[in-house]
Design a protein around this motif. Sequence first.
Motif, mmCIF file in Angstrom:
data_model
loop_
_atom_site.group_PDB
_atom_site.id
_atom_site.type_symbol
_atom_site.label_atom_id
_atom_site.label_comp_id
_atom_site.label_asym_id
_atom_site.label_seq_id
_atom_site.Cartn_x
_atom_site.Cartn_y
_atom_site.Cartn_z
ATOM 1 N N PRO A 142 68.706 46.343 72.327
ATOM 2 C CA PRO A 142 68.360 46.719 73.700
ATOM 3 C C PRO A 142 69.041 45.815 74.730
ATOM 4 O O PRO A 142 69.482 46.292 75.788
ATOM 5 C CB PRO A 142 66.842 46.565 73.727
ATOM 6 C CG PRO A 142 66.414 46.845 72.316
ATOM 7 C CD PRO A 142 67.504 46.234 71.473
ATOM 8 N N LEU A 174 67.092 53.282 77.102
ATOM 9 C CA LEU A 174 68.009 52.325 76.470
ATOM 10 C C LEU A 174 69.235 53.057 75.923
ATOM 11 O O LEU A 174 69.728 52.772 74.836
ATOM 12 C CB LEU A 174 67.308 51.552 75.342
ATOM 13 C CG LEU A 174 66.154 50.645 75.756
ATOM 14 C CD1 LEU A 174 65.468 50.057 74.536
ATOM 15 C CD2 LEU A 174 66.645 49.522 76.682
ATOM 16 N N GLN A 204 63.809 49.657 69.960
ATOM 17 C CA GLN A 204 63.168 48.369 69.748
ATOM 18 C C GLN A 204 63.085 48.092 68.248
ATOM 19 O O GLN A 204 62.831 48.996 67.454
ATOM 20 C CB GLN A 204 61.768 48.357 70.363
ATOM 21 C CG GLN A 204 61.745 48.508 71.871
ATOM 22 C CD GLN A 204 62.415 47.342 72.593
ATOM 23 O OE1 GLN A 204 62.617 46.259 72.015
ATOM 24 N NE2 GLN A 204 62.760 47.540 73.863
#
Length: 249
Positions: A142, A174, A204
């Motif tokens: 990220p 993202l 993530q």
Amino acid sequence: MAYAHMAAVYDRLMADTPYDQWLDWVERMWAKGEKPQHVIDLGCGTGTIAIPLAKRGYRVTGVDLSAEMLAIAYDKMRQAQADVSWVEQDMRELELPVADAVISLCDSLSYLTEEADVQETFQRVFAHLAPGGSFLFDVHSPYKMLHIFGDETFTHVEDEVSYIWQCFCDPLRLEVEHQLTFFLLQPNGLYERMEEEHWQRAYQPIQLMRWLTEAGFTDIVITADYTDLPPQESSERLFFSARKPKDLT
């Protein structure tokens, strides 16, 4: 199609890419368990990882969605006097014989921009691994999407090829859209303009770990930037190692 035009100049543009560090990381991970015999390389591109692995004695199947990239990989394989099986296939629809290890390097999995596609790919990989087999891959972090790509513009100028690379970031997803404009020198001395668009998305680490676990993987380890160290806030590339249990009962 991504890599339709870029395939012809991909290796030239990636000449400074540290492929040896990927190879070293992969073999370090394999050294911790049983050395695989048959390896599937997902998103193999022009074969810059697959061919050296074949030269080191592994039986390698290279899988990529781009026929143009695979054509170049085949030519490189012949020049290297190596033996790799090349398959044009979408990793989300993987359908091959079972292997001892699956790898997906050079942020190939970052091209999966929908959560369901990542989950489906993990499930496909799990189904194509022998019990005890390993799954090794890396993705953009990220941090890299937000702070390295962001909304930046990059340029590259050589006599034979130049490009303008514009990044447009969606910080909520993202996700980065890469708009690439190439200028390739032709035999008549003129430059031909070609354009491509690529999309990549970061997830993530906790999401990727959860999806790996849901697919059935165990022994999940995350490191960063070609090292055996855990990720930091500013890590740019995340490396995942996971294993299919030997005992599935």
